[in-house]
Design an enzyme around this catalytic site. Structure first.
Site, PDB file in Angstrom:
ATOM      1  N   CYS A  56       0.827  -1.208   0.000  1.00 47.30           N
ATOM      2  CA  CYS A  56       0.000   0.000   0.000  1.00 47.30           C
ATOM      3  C   CYS A  56       0.860   1.256   0.000  1.00 47.30           C
ATOM      4  CB  CYS A  56      -0.908   0.023   1.225  1.00 47.30           C
ATOM      5  SG  CYS A  56      -1.824  -1.495   1.547  1.00 47.30           S
ATOM      6  N   ASP A  88      -2.359  -3.580   7.864  1.00 49.90           N
ATOM      7  CA  ASP A  88      -3.454  -4.387   8.383  1.00 49.90           C
ATOM      8  C   ASP A  88      -3.460  -5.779   7.763  1.00 49.90           C
ATOM      9  OD1 ASP A  88      -3.989  -1.919   9.439  1.00 49.90           O
ATOM     10  OD2 ASP A  88      -6.129  -1.967   9.012  1.00 49.90           O
ATOM     11  N   CYS A 129      -2.216   2.813   3.260  1.00 49.02           N
ATOM     12  CA  CYS A 129      -2.943   1.814   4.046  1.00 49.02           C
ATOM     13  C   CYS A 129      -4.006   2.466   4.930  1.00 49.02           C
ATOM     14  CB  CYS A 129      -1.956   0.993   4.875  1.00 49.02           C
ATOM     15  SG  CYS A 129      -2.630  -0.589   5.449  1.00 49.02           S
ATOM     16  N   ASP A 130      -4.860   1.639   5.482  1.00 49.44           N
ATOM     17  CA  ASP A 130      -6.131   2.058   6.084  1.00 49.44           C
ATOM     18  C   ASP A 130      -6.049   3.239   7.051  1.00 49.44           C
ATOM     19  OD1 ASP A 130      -6.742  -0.254   4.768  1.00 49.44           O
ATOM     20  OD2 ASP A 130      -7.696  -1.249   6.456  1.00 49.44           O
ATOM     21  N   LYS A 131      -5.124   3.214   7.999  1.00 43.60           N
ATOM     22  CA  LYS A 131      -5.111   4.235   9.053  1.00 43.60           C
ATOM     23  C   LYS A 131      -4.357   5.481   8.627  1.00 43.60           C
ATOM     24  CE  LYS A 131      -7.234   1.058  11.155  1.00 43.60           C
ATOM     25  NZ  LYS A 131      -7.041   0.070  10.092  1.00 43.60           N
ATOM     26  N   CYS A 201      -5.361  -2.354  -0.938  1.00 44.40           N
ATOM     27  CA  CYS A 201      -6.212  -3.507  -1.228  1.00 44.40           C
ATOM     28  C   CYS A 201      -7.335  -3.159  -2.206  1.00 44.40           C
ATOM     29  CB  CYS A 201      -6.775  -4.079   0.056  1.00 44.40           C
ATOM     30  SG  CYS A 201      -5.503  -4.740   1.158  1.00 44.40           S
ATOM     31  N   GLU A 451      -9.070  -5.924  13.977  1.00 41.42           N
ATOM     32  CA  GLU A 451     -10.033  -6.367  12.974  1.00 41.42           C
ATOM     33  C   GLU A 451     -10.096  -7.890  12.971  1.00 41.42           C
ATOM     34  OE1 GLU A 451      -8.841  -4.677   9.275  1.00 41.42           O
ATOM     35  OE2 GLU A 451      -9.446  -2.659   9.826  1.00 41.42           O
ATOM     36  N   SER A 477     -12.559  -5.867   9.205  1.00 38.93           N
ATOM     37  CA  SER A 477     -11.925  -5.364   8.000  1.00 38.93           C
ATOM     38  C   SER A 477     -12.994  -4.938   7.015  1.00 38.93           C
ATOM     39  CB  SER A 477     -11.059  -6.463   7.376  1.00 38.93           C
ATOM     40  OG  SER A 477     -10.727  -6.138   6.047  1.00 38.93           O
TER      41      SER A 477
END
Length: 561
Positions: A56, A88, A129-131, A201, A451, A477
């Site tokens: 990512c 993650d 990435c997510d955060k 992702c 998650e 997730s």
């Protein structure tokens, strides 16, 4: 639209570049090659989370170079710096996943501290990435200096046996392997092709959900949310972002001018219409908190009831983010919502135009299967619902999808940590009709609110996705699908009702009527509460221990201040 007061372009950096008393500071800046002209221009921070931690973020340093070119072309002086990320997808199902949500706070804190200490006049943050994304927006809201976000971009899907696959398929393949319906050789062959290159992702998981939300908020350039990481347009966008930051500075537009109540309602509506990740609830609450905007779980539920679910995207649909990009990106979702009066079209965005102007100018493909017409939605209401009841007095969140079972009543199978639940799934001990409860995984209890994709995907892989419900004070997730209630609050670690459950208690998970109930009397729950004792913290020192002491309820975004 109100005209903003002009800022001095060096409204902050002049503190360290002007006057004889700042000669020492200028001397240090000159050591990095800055001349008089560079010192006289506005200072623009270019933050990113690049590194070798995850695909990512693997390429973000290269994107930062392009952003800096754009800043210089617009007669600004860029300063690159990096901060952390946690993957993650790699840490999922392990103790390392506890670091993920904590990293959101560290990212926000670190960007804020560098920007304050370096006296930047403006800021651009590049995340993957997510955060990364909520952490970046939280910092921007705190600092309130002209800022914008740039997404590193989505990964392309891999190919296996003539079909597209992605990381969601890998987690579900683990469950299929444990059931015996997939061989080890097939699992390994999938592993080698599922993630073909850099980027976040592929499906509408948390990263792509948040990139979509940020574009709807108006804090990124039009089209930013969907451009794949390897697409040449992403590098071109980087240069535009550099120029746009100077434009914000010249117009005096700050993040809190963009991050209004109307902007958050736009972001929530887009997430709900697309069928985005439950994590968007947590993150949008946190960003709103930093921006000083009143936002609650009830707002999500209210907006969900009026918003049709029109996105045909994975994990519950057919398509990935790169597919959406080919037909117009998030603008394709926003256009019908805007026409139906479900979005605030006058909301300001970072390119100086309104949301309506950006959406109306976007090139979209009408003849496609990724976004359903409003008159024929996948579901009449949004893809997330808020549930409450004696198990979740403050609330919990369920992601709902077309064709999913929405109600279940069954016996509780109670586990005090994720690993115990995953082991039970692998041993095939979870049966159809069970309600799996995973507790002490909340913001304080984990700490870090892990998650549960490893567990949920394994259940799906075993063919139990439509026959089992899961309840947790942790998170899911964006790749999770099925009847899964997360963010249950108050959490077990503070004595919430989920801590009082016992194996065999009958639980009702009802996404239709927004209920999460245990068929246990009030007197019985009171008696159990008297016997309950808080477990010792999992971490006594370090970052996770500090986080556990500071963090609040998931119902308020799990913020630390």
């Amino acid at each position: 639209m109100a005209v903003k007061a002009k800022l001095n372009l060096k409204h902050r950096s002049r503190e360290i570049t002007e006057g004889h008393e700042r000669a020492p500071a200028r001397s240090m800046l000159r050591a990095m090659g800055l001349d008089d002209a560079a010192l006289g221009r506005p200072f623009i921070g270019v933050a990113h989370m690049g590194g070798d931690i995850t695909p990512c973020n693997f390429h973000l340093g290269r994107l930062a170079d392009r952003v800096k070119e754009g800043v210089r072309a617009a007669r600004g002086t860029p300063f690159e710096f990096s901060t952390i990320t946690v993957s993650d997808g790699i840490s999922m199902g392990t103790e390392g996943m506890k670091a993920s949500l904590v990293s959101r706070e560290v990212i926000a804190d670190s960007i804020e501290l560098v920007a304050r200490g370096a006296w930047f006049d403006g800021l651009i943050v590049i995340g993957g990435c997510d955060k990364n994304m909520p952490g970046a927006l939280m910092a921007m809201a705190r600092l309130n200096i002209p800022s914008l976000f740039l997404y590193g971009g989505t990964i392309l899907p891999g190919r296996y046996k003539g079909k597209d696959i992605n990381i969601q398929d890998m987690f579900e393949a683990v469950g299929a392997y444990s059931r015996g319906s997939l061989s080890l050789q097939e699992l390994q062959a999938m592993e080698r092709v599922a993630c073909p290159a850099e980027g976040s992702c592929a499906g509408l998981f948390t990263a792509n959900t948040m990139s979509s939300a940020i574009e709807a908020l108006g804090m990124s350039l039009p089209g930013d949310a969907s451009i794949p990481a390897v697409d040449p347009r992403k590098a071109e966008e980087c240069q535009r972002a550099g120029r746009a930051a100077l434009g914000l500075l010249e117009r005096g537009v700050r993040p809190r001018d963009v991050l209004t109540r109307e902007a958050f309602e736009n972001a929530i509506t887009v997430v709900l219409a697309m069928g985005g990740s439950t994590n968007a609830v947590l993150h949008l609450l946190a960003i709103a908190h930093e921006a000083g905007v009143s936002l609650t779980l009830d707002d999500f539920d209210r907006i969900s009831r009026r918003t049709p679910y029109i996105g045909n995207m994975r994990p519950s649909g057919k398509y990935v983010m790169a597919d959406l990009d080919k037909v117009g990106g998030v603008a394709l979702v926003m256009k019908p919502l805007l026409q139906a009066g479900l979005l605030h079209g006058d909301a300001l965005t970072v390119n100086g135009k309104t949301l309506r102007e950006n959406v109306e100018q976007a090139q979209v493909v009408e003849d496609q299967e990724i976004v359903y017409p409003l008159e024929r939605p996948r579901a009449p209401t949004g893809g997330l619902v808020v549930v409450k009841g004696n198990l979740a007095p403050e609330g919990g969140v369920i992601k709902v999808t077309e064709g999913q079972h929405l109600q279940q009543r069954g016996p509780a199978r109670v586990f005090d940590k994720e690993e115990e639940a995953f082991a039970a799934v692998q041993r095939r001990e979870i049966k159809a009709g069970d309600v799996v409860v995973i507790r002490y995984e909340g913001p304080k209890g984990g700490p870090g609110m892990r998650e549960m994709l490893a567990v949920t995907a394994a259940l799906v892989g075993q063919g139990l996705g439509a026959q089992v419900a899961l309840v947790t004070d942790g998170r899911f997730s964006g790749a999770t699908h099925g009847l899964m209630a997360g963010h249950v609050a108050p959490e077990a670690a503070v004595g919430g009702p989920i801590a009082l459950l016992r194996d065999g208690d009958t639980i009702t998970v009802d996404a239709v009527n927004r209920k999460l109930e245990a068929e246990v009397s009030r007197d019985e729950l009171r008696g159990r509460k008297k016997e309950w004792k808080a477990p010792p913290p999992n971490y006594a020192t370090g970052a996770l221990a500090k986080y556990a002491k500071l963090v609040g309820s998931a119902a308020q975004g799990a913020v630390t201040g």
